[in-house]
Design a protein around this motif. Structure first.
Motif, mmCIF file in Angstrom:
data_model
loop_
_atom_site.group_PDB
_atom_site.id
_atom_site.type_symbol
_atom_site.label_atom_id
_atom_site.label_comp_id
_atom_site.label_asym_id
_atom_site.label_seq_id
_atom_site.Cartn_x
_atom_site.Cartn_y
_atom_site.Cartn_z
ATOM 1 N N CYS A 119 -39.831 -165.726 27.719
ATOM 2 C CA CYS A 119 -38.579 -165.168 28.243
ATOM 3 C C CYS A 119 -38.079 -166.019 29.413
ATOM 4 O O CYS A 119 -38.850 -166.705 30.074
ATOM 5 N N PRO A 120 -36.779 -165.978 29.664
ATOM 6 C CA PRO A 120 -36.230 -166.796 30.753
ATOM 7 C C PRO A 120 -36.576 -166.229 32.127
ATOM 8 O O PRO A 120 -36.392 -166.880 33.128
ATOM 9 N N LYS A 121 -37.072 -164.980 32.156
ATOM 10 C CA LYS A 121 -37.396 -164.125 33.311
ATOM 11 C C LYS A 121 -36.131 -163.675 34.026
ATOM 12 O O LYS A 121 -35.128 -164.384 34.028
ATOM 13 N N CYS A 122 -36.232 -162.465 34.550
ATOM 14 C CA CYS A 122 -35.111 -161.879 35.292
ATOM 15 C C CYS A 122 -35.699 -161.140 36.491
ATOM 16 O O CYS A 122 -36.880 -161.283 36.794
ATOM 17 N N ASN A 177 -40.748 -155.155 28.617
ATOM 18 C CA ASN A 177 -40.289 -155.702 27.333
ATOM 19 C C ASN A 177 -41.293 -156.648 26.694
ATOM 20 O O ASN A 177 -41.246 -156.867 25.489
ATOM 21 N N GLY A 178 -42.152 -157.228 27.514
ATOM 22 C CA GLY A 178 -43.017 -158.324 27.067
ATOM 23 C C GLY A 178 -43.777 -158.087 25.780
ATOM 24 O O GLY A 178 -43.409 -158.607 24.724
ATOM 25 N N MET A 204 -44.317 -163.820 28.683
ATOM 26 C CA MET A 204 -43.244 -162.882 29.024
ATOM 27 C C MET A 204 -43.357 -162.458 30.487
ATOM 28 O O MET A 204 -44.451 -162.335 31.030
ATOM 29 N N GLY A 205 -42.190 -162.180 31.077
ATOM 30 C CA GLY A 205 -42.169 -161.903 32.514
ATOM 31 C C GLY A 205 -42.584 -160.507 32.913
ATOM 32 O O GLY A 205 -43.059 -160.296 34.022
ATOM 33 N N CYS A 206 -42.404 -159.515 32.044
ATOM 34 C CA CYS A 206 -42.723 -158.147 32.455
ATOM 35 C C CYS A 206 -43.314 -157.348 31.312
ATOM 36 O O CYS A 206 -43.097 -157.651 30.137
ATOM 37 N N ARG A 217 -36.727 -158.356 36.831
ATOM 38 C CA ARG A 217 -37.817 -157.435 36.512
ATOM 39 C C ARG A 217 -39.169 -158.147 36.402
ATOM 40 O O ARG A 217 -40.218 -157.501 36.303
ATOM 41 N N ALA A 218 -39.132 -159.458 36.408
ATOM 42 C CA ALA A 218 -40.360 -160.235 36.131
ATOM 43 C C ALA A 218 -41.438 -160.030 37.186
ATOM 44 O O ALA A 218 -41.173 -160.078 38.391
#
Ligand code: SF4
Length: 356
Positions: free
Chosen positions: A264-267, A302-303, A297-299, A269-270
């Motif tokens: 994921c590009p991370k946001c 959703n990860g 995945m950042g979180c 929430r990461a």
């Protein structure tokens, strides 16, 4: 994806076969001096380990022939000698065992010089690539609208020259810095000839512009079954050209092997720095030959869910990370141990696949 390849003649370059239904070969070009052959050989082994099938060297003068011969003797993959203007350098390269040369017959000069090259390539059972670029066409064809026509007219005359001398171990490339020109010229050529094509957008720029343009032109061609070898030309590290070529072929469904990465590009929430982690493990991933999907995945929101089909995944959870397999959490470790544990698990999956 079930992709039908256009049938072309089989051409051999040492032990490597291209054309026909052989796998699309990935090429690059050496970008430094070759005065230290041992160093070059070490680099070629590294490039071969991540998927390089063929590597081209500029041969500027006769001094290059001795180191090039040593490199070829110890190289795990075949070399291509790139020659301009001097037919003696082409013949010299063939005589030291280089299994393929790339020439533009238009700048070799008199026809008898090209004839001597063809004879030598036959004697040494080597391949020749005729390579022409839009940028080096005669002035009358330099405008973008004329370049496709110009390259096709010129290549027709060159092929006739090789056909008349019964030379079949031939590859053609027609490159341009404009992806639309590249696409069109190769599409029309492939309709007319069964000669294997080497694809590439030339002088395509740094990493991102190059991948964008190359994917546009080469992606469309390969989806139509056109292309037998390729180079993603990048103003940047040689290694990136191989990685980019392999990723393109994997995305097109031409290659089964190697890692598929979901990340994921991370946001905001990461809880895990995906950018840093991918950077840390990328060299290890590039060497993997087995067909494995990983997710970074950042979180945890959703990860694991979004990457539930991944063979192996990792995501942040508070001060720790969780490692998951097929969407199910497998272990929970500190962020400091993330890389070690993730790679340990990846190696376990590779071993299982190798044993089966
Ligand atoms: S997986 Fe989480 S951190 Fe990554 S982009 Fe999606 S919501 Fe953001």
């Amino acid at each position: 994806m079930d992709m039908k390849r256009k049938k072309t003649r089989e051409v051999h370059i040492g032990a490597l076969k291209i054309g026909n239904n052989n796998r699309i070969a990935i090429q690059t070009m050496w970008d430094r001096a070759i005065s230290n052959p041992q160093e070059v050989i070490r680099s070629i082994y590294d490039l071969a380990s991540i998927g390089c099938d063929l590597i081209r060297f500029s041969v500027e003068n006769a001094d290059a022939l001795t180191p090039l011969g040593i490199i070829q003797e110890h190289s795990p993959i075949p070399l291509v000698a790139d020659i301009h203007f001097d037919h003696k350098l082409a013949i010299g390269s063939l005589e030291i065992g280089i299994p393929k040369i790339r020439i533009n017959p238009g700048n070799i000069g008199a026809i008898w010089k090209v004839e001597e090259i063809i004879k030598s390539a036959k004697d040494h059972d080597s391949a020749i690539r005729i390579g022409i670029n839009g940028g080096s066409l005669p002035v009358a064809y330099r405008k973008i609208d004329d370049r496709v026509k110009g390259m096709l007219e010129i290549i027709d005359s060159y092929i006739d020259m090789f056909d008349k001398r019964d030379f079949m171990n031939l590859v053609v490339s027609m490159k341009d810095s404009d992806p639309h020109v590249c696409y069109e010229v190769n599409r029309i050529f492939a309709d007319k000839y069964d000669i294997p094509l080497h694809l590439g957008v030339t002088e395509a720029g740094p990493l991102i512009p190059s991948i964008t343009k190359s994917t546009l032109a080469l992606g469309k061609l390969i989806e139509q079954g056109i292309g037998d070898t390729l180079r993603i030309s990048i103003t940047g590290p040689v290694r990136d050209e191989i990685v980019a070529g392999k990723e393109l072929l994997k995305a097109l469904g031409c290659y089964d092997d190697g890692i598929r990465t979901i990340s994921c590009p991370k946001c905001g929430r990461a809880g895990f720095n995906t950018h840093k982690f991918i950077e840390e493990i990328k060299d290890e991933l590039e060497k993997v030959k087995e067909n494995i999907t990983i997710a970074v995945m950042g979180c945890a929101v959703n990860g694991p869910g979004e990457a539930s089909h991944a063979d192996l995944g990792i995501t942040g959870l508070g001060n720790e990370v969780v490692i998951f397999k097929q969407g199910k959490i497998f272990s929970r470790v500190s962020k400091e141990d993330a890389k070690k544990n993730f790679l340990q698990e990846l190696n376990r999956i590779i071993d299982e696949k190798t044993d089966n």
